[in-house]
Design an enzyme around this catalytic site. Structure first.
Site, PDB file in Angstrom:
ATOM      1  N   ASP A 114     -14.632 -17.734 -65.464  1.00 29.63           N
ATOM      2  CA  ASP A 114     -14.514 -18.797 -64.685  1.00 29.63           C
ATOM      3  C   ASP A 114     -13.667 -18.820 -63.427  1.00 29.63           C
ATOM      4  O   ASP A 114     -13.799 -19.715 -62.709  1.00 29.63           O
ATOM      5  CB  ASP A 114     -13.574 -19.744 -65.723  1.00 29.63           C
ATOM      6  CG  ASP A 114     -14.472 -20.137 -67.017  1.00 29.63           C
ATOM      7  OD1 ASP A 114     -15.410 -19.630 -67.117  1.00 29.63           O
ATOM      8  OD2 ASP A 114     -13.734 -20.868 -67.945  1.00 29.63           O
ATOM      9  N   ASP A 192     -16.060 -23.823 -60.529  1.00 33.06           N
ATOM     10  CA  ASP A 192     -15.585 -22.525 -61.316  1.00 33.06           C
ATOM     11  C   ASP A 192     -16.632 -21.430 -61.067  1.00 33.06           C
ATOM     12  O   ASP A 192     -17.911 -21.646 -61.008  1.00 33.06           O
ATOM     13  CB  ASP A 192     -15.609 -23.037 -62.799  1.00 33.06           C
ATOM     14  CG  ASP A 192     -14.340 -23.930 -63.226  1.00 33.06           C
ATOM     15  OD1 ASP A 192     -13.868 -24.136 -62.278  1.00 33.06           O
ATOM     16  OD2 ASP A 192     -14.293 -24.032 -64.545  1.00 33.06           O
ATOM     17  N   HIS A 241     -20.336 -25.209 -66.388  1.00 30.63           N
ATOM     18  CA  HIS A 241     -20.943 -23.895 -66.525  1.00 30.63           C
ATOM     19  C   HIS A 241     -22.263 -23.352 -66.694  1.00 30.63           C
ATOM     20  O   HIS A 241     -22.645 -24.563 -67.578  1.00 30.63           O
ATOM     21  CB  HIS A 241     -20.014 -22.789 -67.196  1.00 30.63           C
ATOM     22  CG  HIS A 241     -18.291 -22.841 -67.045  1.00 30.63           C
ATOM     23  ND1 HIS A 241     -17.397 -22.628 -67.854  1.00 30.63           N
ATOM     24  CD2 HIS A 241     -17.805 -23.531 -65.982  1.00 30.63           C
ATOM     25  CE1 HIS A 241     -16.257 -23.084 -67.271  1.00 30.63           C
ATOM     26  NE2 HIS A 241     -16.396 -23.586 -66.151  1.00 30.63           N
ATOM     27  N   ASP A 243     -24.045 -20.553 -67.679  1.00 31.42           N
ATOM     28  CA  ASP A 243     -24.340 -19.419 -68.542  1.00 31.42           C
ATOM     29  C   ASP A 243     -24.944 -19.815 -69.862  1.00 31.42           C
ATOM     30  O   ASP A 243     -25.805 -19.217 -70.215  1.00 31.42           O
ATOM     31  CB  ASP A 243     -23.064 -18.618 -69.054  1.00 31.42           C
ATOM     32  CG  ASP A 243     -22.009 -18.401 -67.984  1.00 31.42           C
ATOM     33  OD1 ASP A 243     -21.543 -19.077 -67.469  1.00 31.42           O
ATOM     34  OD2 ASP A 243     -21.906 -17.178 -67.513  1.00 31.42           O
ATOM     35  N   CYS A 345     -18.538 -15.657 -70.911  1.00 30.94           N
ATOM     36  CA  CYS A 345     -17.222 -16.471 -70.479  1.00 30.94           C
ATOM     37  C   CYS A 345     -16.035 -15.410 -70.491  1.00 30.94           C
ATOM     38  O   CYS A 345     -15.188 -15.513 -69.557  1.00 30.94           O
ATOM     39  CB  CYS A 345     -16.777 -17.724 -71.208  1.00 30.94           C
ATOM     40  SG  CYS A 345     -18.206 -18.886 -71.433  1.00 30.94           S
TER      41      CYS A 345
END
Length: 360
Positions: A114, A192, A241, A243, A345
């Site tokens: 992050d 981020d 995020h 991912d 992460c």
């Protein structure tokens, strides 16, 4: 054997992995309540938990279980020949303030992905959208200095003010039948590092509760003509995020979340990439998740174009990955996921054995 590549060198998510930073559980605290909290917590029934407990240490039993997961993860990485580095401890309990806001505490150093965006030989400290994570980069300063001394480029994106002007007043997350919206205004560039995913000369980004259009524009201008930054159109009621939404796993293979990806960028279709639709997660409903959703099942870590570390228990995606030609390596990670994020992460790539190229 010494690498022939620079100490910091990563261009995509799948070149052979040589060195990585893995987060630490020590010092982790429950994120304190702040303006962005209702936009990122997936379950409304947890909002009172954050109001009442934010800024306190996570319960010891959760911490110990997460530590076991991380220890297993590090063991697997090292057994596969990867050099593992760890962040430094810092005082997460200390309240802090700026001219624009106050925070009861920091959060810890659980998720390096992050905080640091590594592209090529460059480390970029992200302008993060959570106030409680404003000083999280301190956990990585020693490592960044070391990499800088060894030749890496190191820069920080503009440090955000995070005043109330950065957030929409009285924001409510969108319902399933409403258009996508996020809590961020365009007052200043925010993102981020985990809002960004690499695919050689093409970089893919999605707006979220941590990433706005200004942040995407800043990244494109900073990277210059060597890269093209593409915005991915997604829908998520609590977006945070990329991912677990959109993940190029290997050349020609794109993993997508069937609930969140509304439009696959045309560049993938024109280039004939296989679109791999992630099966539903297998995590039982009884397993506690304090921030993220069960879709962390697709938050995997590629060791190269074939080997991939996957959360143990996610049998459907493990089976699918095998069918798609990958070699899954299972790692217990549900307990870490309870208080933080997934395998991707918990890491940030430092060096992969490869060179910058286009895959389209």
């Amino acid at each position: 054997m010494a690498s022939d590549y620079p100490v910091v060198n990563t261009h995509n998510e799948w070149d052979p992995l040589e060195e990585i930073i893995v987060g630490i559980v020590e010092g982790a605290r429950i994120p304190p309540w702040e303006t962005v909290t209702p936009a990122v917590v997936h379950h409304d029934y947890l909002l009172d938990f954050y109001r009442q407990n934010g800024g306190q240490p996570w319960p010891q039993e959760l911490v110990e279980a997460a530590q076991k997961d991380i220890a297993e993860f590090v063991h697997i990485l090292e057994a596969e020949g990867v050099t593992v580095r760890r962040p430094s401890l810092y005082d997460t309990a200390k309240p802090f303030s700026t001219p624009d806001f106050e925070s009861l505490s920091s959060c810890g150093a659980l998720m390096p992905r992050d905080v640091l965006l590594v592209i090529g030989d460059q480390i970029i400290e992200a302008p993060m959208g959570w106030r409680s994570r404003h000083h999280e980069n301190h956990a990585y300063k020693d490592l960044c200095k070391e990499y800088f001394r060894q030749g890496a480029r190191w820069v920080s994106a503009p440090r955000p003010q995070l005043s109330e002007a950065s957030y929409k007043k009285d924001f409510l997350p969108p319902a399933e039948d409403e258009p996508m919206r996020t809590i961020l205004t365009e007052h200043e560039p925010l993102f981020d590092a985990a809002d960004v995913i690499k695919c050689g000369k093409d970089i893919f980004v999605a707006q979220s509760s941590c990433c706005n259009r200004a942040g995407i524009d800043w990244l494109q201008r900073h990277l210059g003509d060597a890269y093209t930054v593409h915005e991915v159109e997604v829908f998520d009621t609590h977006p945070m995020h990329i991912d677990a939404t959109f993940y190029p796993l290997a050349p020609g293979k794109l993993l997508i979340n069937p609930e969140r990806v509304k439009k696959i960028p045309e560049i993938f279709k024109k280039s004939g990439w296989d679109i791999l639709v992630c099966p539903p997660p297998n995590m039982p409903d009884s397993h506690p998740m304090y921030t993220c959703s069960k879709w962390l099942s697709m938050n995997v870590l590629m060791l190269d174009e074939e080997r991939v570390i996957v959360s143990k228990g996610e049998d459907d995606i493990i089976r699918a990955l095998k069918d798609w030609g990958f070699k899954p390596i299972e790692c217990s990670f549900y307990h870490f996921e309870s208080i933080a994020g997934g395998l991707h992460c918990a890491t940030v790539d430092i060096r992969r054995r490869g060179e910058l190229q286009s895959y389209f």
